[in-house]
Design a protein around this motif. Structure first.
Motif, short mmCIF file in Angstrom:
data_model
loop_
_atom_site.label_atom_id
_atom_site.label_comp_id
_atom_site.label_asym_id
_atom_site.label_seq_id
_atom_site.Cartn_x
_atom_site.Cartn_y
_atom_site.Cartn_z
N ARG A 165 38.83 50.55 36.92
CA ARG A 165 39.10 50.19 35.52
C ARG A 165 40.60 50.13 35.27
NH1 ARG A 165 37.08 50.45 30.15
NH2 ARG A 165 38.32 51.70 28.72
N HIS A 166 41.34 51.12 35.81
CA HIS A 166 42.79 51.10 35.68
C HIS A 166 43.39 49.87 36.37
CE1 HIS A 166 42.47 54.97 33.93
NE2 HIS A 166 42.36 55.66 35.03
N SER A 167 42.86 49.56 37.53
CA SER A 167 43.38 48.43 38.30
C SER A 167 43.08 47.11 37.58
CB SER A 167 42.76 48.42 39.70
OG SER A 167 43.01 49.65 40.37
N PHE A 168 41.89 47.01 36.99
CA PHE A 168 41.52 45.83 36.21
C PHE A 168 42.54 45.56 35.11
CE2 PHE A 168 39.53 44.69 32.12
CZ PHE A 168 38.99 43.44 32.39
N LEU A 176 45.42 42.49 35.07
CA LEU A 176 45.40 41.50 34.00
C LEU A 176 46.77 41.38 33.34
CD1 LEU A 176 42.01 41.97 32.08
CD2 LEU A 176 42.67 40.13 33.63
N LEU A 177 47.42 42.51 33.10
CA LEU A 177 48.76 42.49 32.51
C LEU A 177 49.75 41.84 33.46
CD1 LEU A 177 48.87 46.02 30.83
CD2 LEU A 177 48.71 43.80 29.68
N GLU A 178 49.61 42.13 34.75
CA GLU A 178 50.48 41.48 35.74
C GLU A 178 50.27 39.96 35.73
OE1 GLU A 178 50.93 44.96 39.17
OE2 GLU A 178 49.51 43.33 39.44
N GLY A 179 49.03 39.55 35.44
CA GLY A 179 48.72 38.12 35.41
C GLY A 179 49.18 37.43 34.14
N GLY A 180 49.80 38.18 33.21
CA GLY A 180 50.35 37.58 32.02
C GLY A 180 49.44 37.59 30.81
N THR A 219 46.24 51.47 25.55
CA THR A 219 46.36 50.41 26.56
C THR A 219 47.79 50.32 27.09
OG1 THR A 219 44.77 49.25 25.15
CG2 THR A 219 45.63 48.04 27.02
N MET A 220 48.77 50.72 26.29
CA MET A 220 50.17 50.61 26.67
C MET A 220 50.50 51.40 27.93
SD MET A 220 52.06 48.63 24.70
CE MET A 220 53.71 49.31 24.86
N ILE A 221 49.67 52.40 28.27
CA ILE A 221 49.95 53.22 29.45
C ILE A 221 50.03 52.35 30.70
CG2 ILE A 221 47.52 53.70 29.93
CD1 ILE A 221 50.42 56.17 30.41
N TYR A 222 49.30 51.22 30.69
CA TYR A 222 49.28 50.38 31.89
C TYR A 222 50.56 49.57 32.06
CZ TYR A 222 44.40 51.69 31.84
OH TYR A 222 43.25 52.42 31.84
N THR A 223 51.35 49.47 31.01
CA THR A 223 52.63 48.78 31.15
C THR A 223 53.60 49.60 31.99
OG1 THR A 223 53.55 49.73 29.12
CG2 THR A 223 52.32 47.66 28.91
N HIS A 224 53.30 50.89 32.17
CA HIS A 224 54.18 51.76 32.95
C HIS A 224 53.82 51.77 34.44
CE1 HIS A 224 56.04 53.38 29.33
NE2 HIS A 224 54.83 53.54 28.83
N VAL A 225 52.71 51.12 34.79
CA VAL A 225 52.31 51.13 36.20
C VAL A 225 52.17 49.70 36.73
CG1 VAL A 225 51.17 53.36 36.21
CG2 VAL A 225 49.90 51.38 35.43
N LEU A 226 52.92 48.78 36.14
CA LEU A 226 52.91 47.42 36.64
C LEU A 226 53.56 47.37 38.02
CD1 LEU A 226 53.74 45.40 33.40
CD2 LEU A 226 51.53 45.70 34.51
N ASN A 227 53.54 46.21 38.62
CA ASN A 227 53.90 46.09 40.03
C ASN A 227 55.39 46.30 40.32
OD1 ASN A 227 53.07 45.74 42.64
ND2 ASN A 227 53.41 43.53 42.64
N LEU A 259 45.22 50.76 42.16
CA LEU A 259 45.22 50.16 43.48
C LEU A 259 45.86 48.78 43.42
CD1 LEU A 259 41.56 51.00 44.62
CD2 LEU A 259 43.64 52.23 45.22
N THR A 260 46.52 48.40 44.48
CA THR A 260 47.01 47.03 44.58
C THR A 260 45.81 46.12 44.84
OG1 THR A 260 47.34 47.12 46.97
CG2 THR A 260 49.17 47.86 45.57
N LYS A 261 46.04 44.80 44.71
CA LYS A 261 44.94 43.87 44.96
C LYS A 261 44.47 43.95 46.41
CE LYS A 261 46.38 40.67 41.32
NZ LYS A 261 46.88 39.33 40.97
N ALA A 262 45.40 44.16 47.31
CA ALA A 262 45.03 44.29 48.73
C ALA A 262 44.20 45.55 48.96
CB ALA A 262 46.29 44.31 49.60
N GLU A 263 44.56 46.63 48.27
CA GLU A 263 43.80 47.88 48.41
C GLU A 263 42.41 47.76 47.79
OE1 GLU A 263 47.48 51.15 48.40
OE2 GLU A 263 46.64 50.43 46.51
N VAL A 264 42.31 47.06 46.66
CA VAL A 264 40.99 46.82 46.06
C VAL A 264 40.11 46.06 47.04
CG1 VAL A 264 39.76 45.55 44.26
CG2 VAL A 264 41.79 46.88 43.68
N GLN A 265 40.68 45.04 47.65
CA GLN A 265 39.93 44.23 48.61
C GLN A 265 39.51 45.08 49.81
OE1 GLN A 265 42.05 40.74 49.94
NE2 GLN A 265 40.17 39.58 50.21
N ALA A 266 40.38 45.97 50.25
CA ALA A 266 40.06 46.82 51.40
C ALA A 266 38.92 47.78 51.08
CB ALA A 266 41.31 47.60 51.82
#
Length: 336
Positions: free
Chosen positions: A286-289, A293-297, A315-323, A118-125
């Motif tokens: 958990r995936h969004s977390f 974090l990776l998007e935040g550097g 953990t590397m799988i999340y590098t494929h779903v960055l923004n 989820l995007t941050k906006a979707e998490v908030q929603a």
């Protein structure tokens, strides 16, 4: 021959074999869910071969059964692996038989799918459409990267408000790890625990209040289960019989933790209300977390440690779903 068959059927139908399996599972401190799953697969294996006793069968029958699951039942790879683990446990730990390598099993295909994020906006929603305990659990999932059962099995003693950290015990693979306690959840958690403490006191006044103790601690410290520090952070709304109660024993009535199905239902409705088309579940937090974090550097090794992954490749799988889509490459259409 008929007498031998009847004897085999009686042996299978008697609780002796399953009780042996249950005893071995508890000796190794497997979770109650693993116990239930293993027992169910062993029953299905026995019924598939017309109630023959497993001691009369071996690797050939195990291969046939696992292949049947993949070819005829079209089960997922994870489901077939769970059945395989249950049968290997039965033969190795209970029957004392080392099965040869199962080379002839038709493997269920494991699809390589990227996690839903989820995007941050979707998490908030989504969080904005949850209330009460469901909001607090979901906020913890997104704010800490915990799995849903890790959050629901938290004990009061596992939350350190001074150090702003949460100790996750017996996570996946029986591993402990530490994650952060989000500052925005400190006061909501304290308020929540005040209500839980009053609920626990009411249980004690009514003659209950003893919680399940992990492993052998219940025998070593027989009264510790009534202590406040051992209580679940997210207790169930009602008392129930302990599922580990043996047949013939007096039922043990306890307050278990909140069921994950309750959180899943609330999450499903919140996603619908937020008009989000992604198939988001509590695990999506958990995936969004990890992704955020990776998007935040943050360093991928840090994210790996927070998630409790044994291998950084997981953990590397999340590098494929960055923004950024398509490996961060800009589309030529946008350059026109």
């Amino acid at each position: 021959m008929q007498n031998l068959l009847q004897s085999a059927v009686q042996n299978v139908e008697s609780p002796k074999l399953l009780e042996q399996v249950r005893g071995k599972i508890r000796l190794k401190h497997y979770s109650i869910r693993t116990e239930q799953a293993y027992l169910e697969w062993i029953k299905r294996f026995i019924l598939h071969f017309d109630k023959r006793h497993p001691s009369e069968m071996g690797s050939v029958e195990v291969e046939v059964f696992l292949t049947h699951l993949a070819v005829d039942r079209h089960v997922a790879a994870s489901t077939q692996n769970q059945a395989k683990s249950a049968l290997l446990f039965l033969y190795k730990e209970v029957l004392g038989v080392a099965l040869p390598w199962l080379d002839n099993v038709e493997q269920a295909k494991a699809p390589k799918r990227l996690p839903v994020v989820l995007t941050k906006a979707e998490v908030q929603a989504v969080l904005g459409r949850l209330t009460g305990t469901h909001w607090l659990v979901a906020s913890l999932l997104y704010g800490t990267g915990m799995r849903i059962l890790e959050a629901l099995r938290l004990r009061v003693k596992d939350i350190d408000f001074e150090r702003k950290e949460i100790l996750i015990r017996d996570g996946k693979g029986f591993k402990d790890r530490v994650t952060m306690l989000p500052l925005t959840l400190v006061e909501p958690l304290k308020t929540h625990l005040n209500r839980v403490k009053q609920l626990h006191q009411n249980d004690l006044n009514d003659g209950f209040g003893s919680v399940y103790m992990p492993q052998a601690l219940g025998l070593k410290f027989p009264y510790a289960g009534r202590d406040w520090v051992w209580q679940y952070v997210f207790p169930s709304g009602k008392l129930s019989q302990d599922p580990r109660t043996k047949d013939g024993d007096e039922p043990v009535i306890r307050r278990h933790h909140l069921q994950d199905q309750s959180v899943q239902r609330a999450m499903r409705q919140a996603v619908v209300d937020a008009e989000i088309t992604k198939p988001a579940t509590p695990h999506t937090f958990r995936h969004s977390f990890a992704t955020h974090l990776l998007e935040g550097g943050y360093d991928i090794r840090t994210v790996q440690e927070l998630l409790g992954h044994s291998d950084v490749s997981t953990t590397m799988i999340y590098t494929h779903v960055l923004n950024k889509g398509g490996r961060g490459v800009s589309s030529p259409l946008d350059a026109l």
